[in-house]
Design an enzyme around this catalytic site. Sequence first.
Site, PDB file in Angstrom:
ATOM      1  N   HIS A  65     -41.782  14.954  -7.149  1.00  0.00           N
ATOM      2  CA  HIS A  65     -41.494  15.603  -5.856  1.00  0.00           C
ATOM      3  C   HIS A  65     -42.781  16.031  -5.162  1.00  0.00           C
ATOM      4  CE1 HIS A  65     -38.618  18.060  -3.278  1.00  0.00           C
ATOM      5  NE2 HIS A  65     -39.830  18.343  -2.798  1.00  0.00           N
ATOM      6  N   GLN A 160     -36.574  16.953   7.699  1.00  0.00           N
ATOM      7  CA  GLN A 160     -37.121  18.314   7.611  1.00  0.00           C
ATOM      8  C   GLN A 160     -36.425  19.304   8.536  1.00  0.00           C
ATOM      9  OE1 GLN A 160     -40.222  20.056   5.808  1.00  0.00           O
ATOM     10  NE2 GLN A 160     -38.431  21.240   6.346  1.00  0.00           N
TER      11      GLN A 160
END
Length: 420
Positions: A65, A160
């Site tokens: 990640h 996002q």
Amino acid sequence: MSTPASAGANLLIKGVRIEDGPAGVDIRITDGKFAEIGAGLTPREGEKVRDYTGKLVLPPYIESHVHLDTALTSGQPRYNESGTLFEGIEVWSERKQTLTYEDVKERAGRALRQQAQFGIQYVRSHVDVTDPDLTALRALIDLREELKDSMTLQLVAFPQEGIESFPNGRDLMRRAAEMGVDAIGAIPHFEFTREYSVSSLNFAVELAQEYNLLMDVHCDEIDDEASRGLETLATRALEAGIGPRVTASHTTAMHSYNNAYFLRLVRLLKMSGINFVSNPLVNTHLQGRVDTYPKRRGVTRVKELTEAGINVSFGQDDIEDPWNPMGTGNLRDVVLNGLYVTQMMARPEITGSYNFITHNAARTLNLSDYGIEVGNTANFIVLDAEDWFHALSFGAPVLANFRAGRVLAECEPLARRVHF
Ligand code: 17E
Ligand code: FE2
């Protein structure tokens, strides 16, 4: 005749410990694959020999990640003063206005080379697709192809600023899937309403199924105990039968769930078979920011999930960007911090902790051909330590990072002198 760059090497590695196995093992690599593993192997003609007596060999680290599109932008156009996730998102939104293809490629390339120095060969990067031009995604798709002989890059379409809460959010996700991402993301805790949170997850699961892609959701990255994206994600994954291809990242709200709810939830999580990624270094920095004292740590329940047999890996999340002023890509820092903050400090928890950045992460990424076994591609790293405990505790450097038996990155052992 020169050998093509992709052709594998013939090499004999002498005298190492593989993972938590016995010391003094040799590894024969033929045509870039593990050919023989055992004690007392003798060199063959044309075989190079590297003597690493007393050193530790692991499969390459996996960064499960990270945000490569935002890497190395810290301070541009300003620093994150509050240290919250939300100010980070605002700062990035400003920086996004000046994003160019070359800018993304240059920074992501630098970050990847930094990661290679720290023993990483596989990287799952989230890429912000809440950008009408999809600039970062175009750059990273090209970089994934250009560097594929050296690093394996997985890209997640990461909305996002939301799927339902951002103009044309669904369309941007679909365009990203068309362009060739590896995984579909979502950000349910950031959507305007609970309804949007649920519908964004439904949309993401359907899109992943339509394009046969993996999923990795930024899920409940907030200190709100009422943030419940995870139960929706796990339920959809269970019903669709895709759990092992799905990952819930961050899940920091789980830190704040009441125990009765967690007990009910963990049954579903087990049944679903989804994976988890915790980013302990960055989430201890971002979470608890609205608390006075006591301040919550904001790291998901790694210990309890692990004990329940659920797969958890650790990620760095950020390398010098609006969410982390520091961060080098070195996963050792992440594991060390992760063990301390989750209190996974029993001896077997420490000695087995390399799994968070190797085998567990391989499962999260759905990798095949990974691990030091005869027949697999000869990808591995050599650490300047006798075993994982000492490698972790002393921060031992990665002496060499091998891909198909070729050296991707290397460094000299540290020479320490004490004068008393
Ligand atoms: N974006 C986000 O939503 N959460 C994070 N931890 C980072 C970016 C790094
Ligand atoms: Fe993240």
